[in-house]
Design a protein around this motif. Structure first.
Motif, short mmCIF file in Angstrom:
data_model
loop_
_atom_site.label_atom_id
_atom_site.label_comp_id
_atom_site.label_asym_id
_atom_site.label_seq_id
_atom_site.Cartn_x
_atom_site.Cartn_y
_atom_site.Cartn_z
N GLN A 204 39.60 -19.81 -35.92
CA GLN A 204 39.47 -19.74 -34.47
C GLN A 204 39.74 -18.32 -33.99
OE1 GLN A 204 42.26 -22.77 -33.16
NE2 GLN A 204 40.62 -24.30 -33.08
N ALA A 205 39.19 -18.03 -32.84
CA ALA A 205 39.38 -16.70 -32.26
C ALA A 205 40.78 -16.57 -31.66
CB ALA A 205 38.33 -16.44 -31.18
N ALA A 206 41.31 -15.37 -31.72
CA ALA A 206 42.59 -15.09 -31.07
C ALA A 206 42.40 -14.94 -29.56
CB ALA A 206 43.21 -13.82 -31.65
N ILE A 207 41.29 -14.30 -29.18
CA ILE A 207 40.97 -14.11 -27.76
C ILE A 207 39.51 -14.49 -27.55
CG2 ILE A 207 40.70 -12.44 -25.88
CD1 ILE A 207 42.93 -10.81 -27.07
N VAL A 208 39.24 -15.27 -26.51
CA VAL A 208 37.88 -15.59 -26.10
C VAL A 208 37.70 -15.14 -24.66
CG1 VAL A 208 36.20 -17.42 -25.66
CG2 VAL A 208 37.71 -17.57 -27.65
N MET A 209 36.70 -14.30 -24.43
CA MET A 209 36.40 -13.83 -23.07
C MET A 209 34.89 -13.76 -22.93
SD MET A 209 37.64 -10.45 -21.03
CE MET A 209 37.16 -10.21 -19.32
N PRO A 210 34.31 -14.45 -21.93
CA PRO A 210 32.85 -14.52 -21.82
C PRO A 210 32.22 -13.27 -21.22
CG PRO A 210 33.85 -15.78 -20.06
CD PRO A 210 34.98 -15.30 -20.93
N ASP A 211 32.65 -12.12 -21.70
CA ASP A 211 32.06 -10.85 -21.29
C ASP A 211 32.35 -9.86 -22.41
OD1 ASP A 211 31.63 -8.21 -20.18
OD2 ASP A 211 31.60 -9.14 -18.20
N LEU A 212 31.32 -9.35 -23.04
CA LEU A 212 31.51 -8.46 -24.19
C LEU A 212 32.23 -7.17 -23.81
CD1 LEU A 212 28.13 -8.90 -26.09
CD2 LEU A 212 30.37 -9.83 -26.70
N ARG A 213 32.17 -6.78 -22.56
CA ARG A 213 32.91 -5.57 -22.15
C ARG A 213 34.41 -5.84 -22.21
NH1 ARG A 213 29.72 -5.21 -16.64
NH2 ARG A 213 30.19 -7.43 -16.91
N GLY A 214 34.81 -7.05 -21.83
CA GLY A 214 36.21 -7.42 -21.96
C GLY A 214 36.63 -7.57 -23.41
N VAL A 215 35.74 -8.11 -24.23
CA VAL A 215 36.01 -8.19 -25.66
C VAL A 215 36.25 -6.80 -26.23
CG1 VAL A 215 34.98 -8.76 -27.89
CG2 VAL A 215 34.75 -10.35 -25.97
N GLN A 216 35.40 -5.86 -25.86
CA GLN A 216 35.55 -4.49 -26.35
C GLN A 216 36.87 -3.88 -25.89
OE1 GLN A 216 32.16 -1.91 -25.84
NE2 GLN A 216 33.41 -0.06 -25.83
N ALA A 217 37.21 -4.10 -24.62
CA ALA A 217 38.46 -3.54 -24.10
C ALA A 217 39.66 -4.08 -24.88
CB ALA A 217 38.59 -3.86 -22.61
N ALA A 218 39.65 -5.38 -25.20
CA ALA A 218 40.77 -5.97 -25.94
C ALA A 218 40.87 -5.39 -27.34
CB ALA A 218 40.60 -7.49 -26.01
N VAL A 219 39.73 -5.20 -27.99
CA VAL A 219 39.73 -4.66 -29.35
C VAL A 219 40.18 -3.19 -29.34
CG1 VAL A 219 38.27 -4.09 -31.33
CG2 VAL A 219 38.05 -6.31 -30.20
N GLU A 220 39.72 -2.43 -28.38
CA GLU A 220 40.16 -1.03 -28.28
C GLU A 220 41.67 -0.94 -28.08
OE1 GLU A 220 37.91 0.91 -25.25
OE2 GLU A 220 36.09 1.07 -26.48
N ALA A 221 42.23 -1.96 -27.42
CA ALA A 221 43.68 -1.97 -27.19
C ALA A 221 44.46 -2.49 -28.39
CB ALA A 221 44.00 -2.83 -25.96
#
Length: 312
Positions: free
Chosen positions: A232-249
């Motif tokens: 399962q995913a640790a974080i799910v966000m229905p916007d790839l820009r938010g996904v990118q922001a989380a990964v960059e952090a």
């Protein structure tokens, strides 16, 4: 018949080309069929066919290859369309201004698509059109929902991540999006080297994604590693820009389209964990209703997107 481009002196020898024939030709080129073009022009299908044949005879070149469903433009037709589209659209706009109520602002172009692609690529390409009087109304969402809206007349154009089915809409390939497995530098250092066919080094890394069923990541695992992605995913966000922001952090790893994460990779905020020789690719399509009344600004938006997307 040869597809050699017509020599201008050959065409000129018989006098100027008829604007009506060119208008019909352009409608067929854009619609992809004689029947759809006939609906756009308010003509019968036999009339459209005879006009195209007359233009082909006049030019001495074949413009369309007949297919089981519709037609395909020859290289000669593609070049001719590029030459005549803008002047004919400008003439159409002048004609529209002469109609009652022409002083009112032009109708908005209703455009829909995935939020990330619209923000990263589409809107910067279309912004200069505002100076030409183009008005835009933009909707974001999932491809299936947006295509249903298009069929219902709620949109003029849809950028779709899936190829639509059925004769009610026509689609042209817009761009190929390449998917990249990325992480922040801290996670990249912890994971170490990753090889195609072996996802084991990624086992402890949290996964960040835009949907619970992990669609992009599952496709990447299957294509690159030949393995089924579980967990399962640790974080799910229905916007790839938010996904990118989380990964960059530093939240974990994800799979993103290269057009979205290219700047992060260049800046060092993201690190590609693997650069396979054959990365997963998805084609985005530009879709509109078959037989819809042609609006000059819809045509302008479509043509700008098709031109600019060559560099995406």
């Amino acid at each position: 018949m040869s597809h050699r481009n017509p020599d201008r002196s050959e065409v000129a020898a018989g006098g100027p080309l008829d604007l009506g024939l060119l208008r019909t030709f352009l409608a067929v080129h854009r619609a992809g069929s004689f029947t759809a073009a006939a609906g756009l022009l308010g003509l019968s299908q036999p009339t459209v066919t005879s006009q195209v044949r007359a233009l082909e005879q006049r030019m001495g070149r074949r413009l369309f290859e007949r297919l089981p469903r519709g037609v395909a433009s020859t290289p000669v037709a593609t070049e001719l369309a590029a030459e005549v589209a803008a002047p004919l659209d400008e003439l159409a706009a002048v004609a529209e201004r002469g109609r009652p109520g022409a002083g009112a602002p032009a109708e908005p172009v209703h455009l829909a698509g995935p939020a990330e692609l619209l923000c990263a690529r589409v809107m910067p390409a279309l912004a200069p059109l505002v100076r030409q009087g183009v008005r835009l109304r933009v909707t974001t969402g999932l491809a299936d929902d947006l295509l249903d809206g298009l069929r219902a007349g709620q949109a003029d154009l849809v950028v779709s991540a899936i190829r639509p089915r059925g004769r009610s809409v026509s689609a042209v390939a817009l761009m190929d999006e390449e998917f990249v497995l990325v992480a922040a530098p801290s996670w990249a250092a912890r994971i170490g080297a990753v090889q195609a066919g072996d996802p084991a080094p990624l086992g402890e890394a949290p996964l960040v994604t835009y949907a619970e069923d992990l669609p992009i990541a599952r496709r990447y695992w299957r294509h690159v590693f030949g393995a089924r992605l579980t967990g399962q995913a640790a974080i799910v966000m229905p916007d790839l820009r938010g996904v990118q922001a989380a990964v960059e952090a530093g939240a974990g790893i994800t799979v993103l389209p290269r057009y979205l994460c290219a700047a992060g990779i260049r800046s060092g905020a993201l690190v590609p964990l693997l650069e396979p020789d054959d990365p997963p690719i998805n084609t985005a399509f530009l879709v509109q209703r078959s037989g819809a009344t042609e609006h000059p600004h819809v045509t302008l938006v479509r043509d700008v997107l098709l031109r600019e997307a060559r560099n995406w």
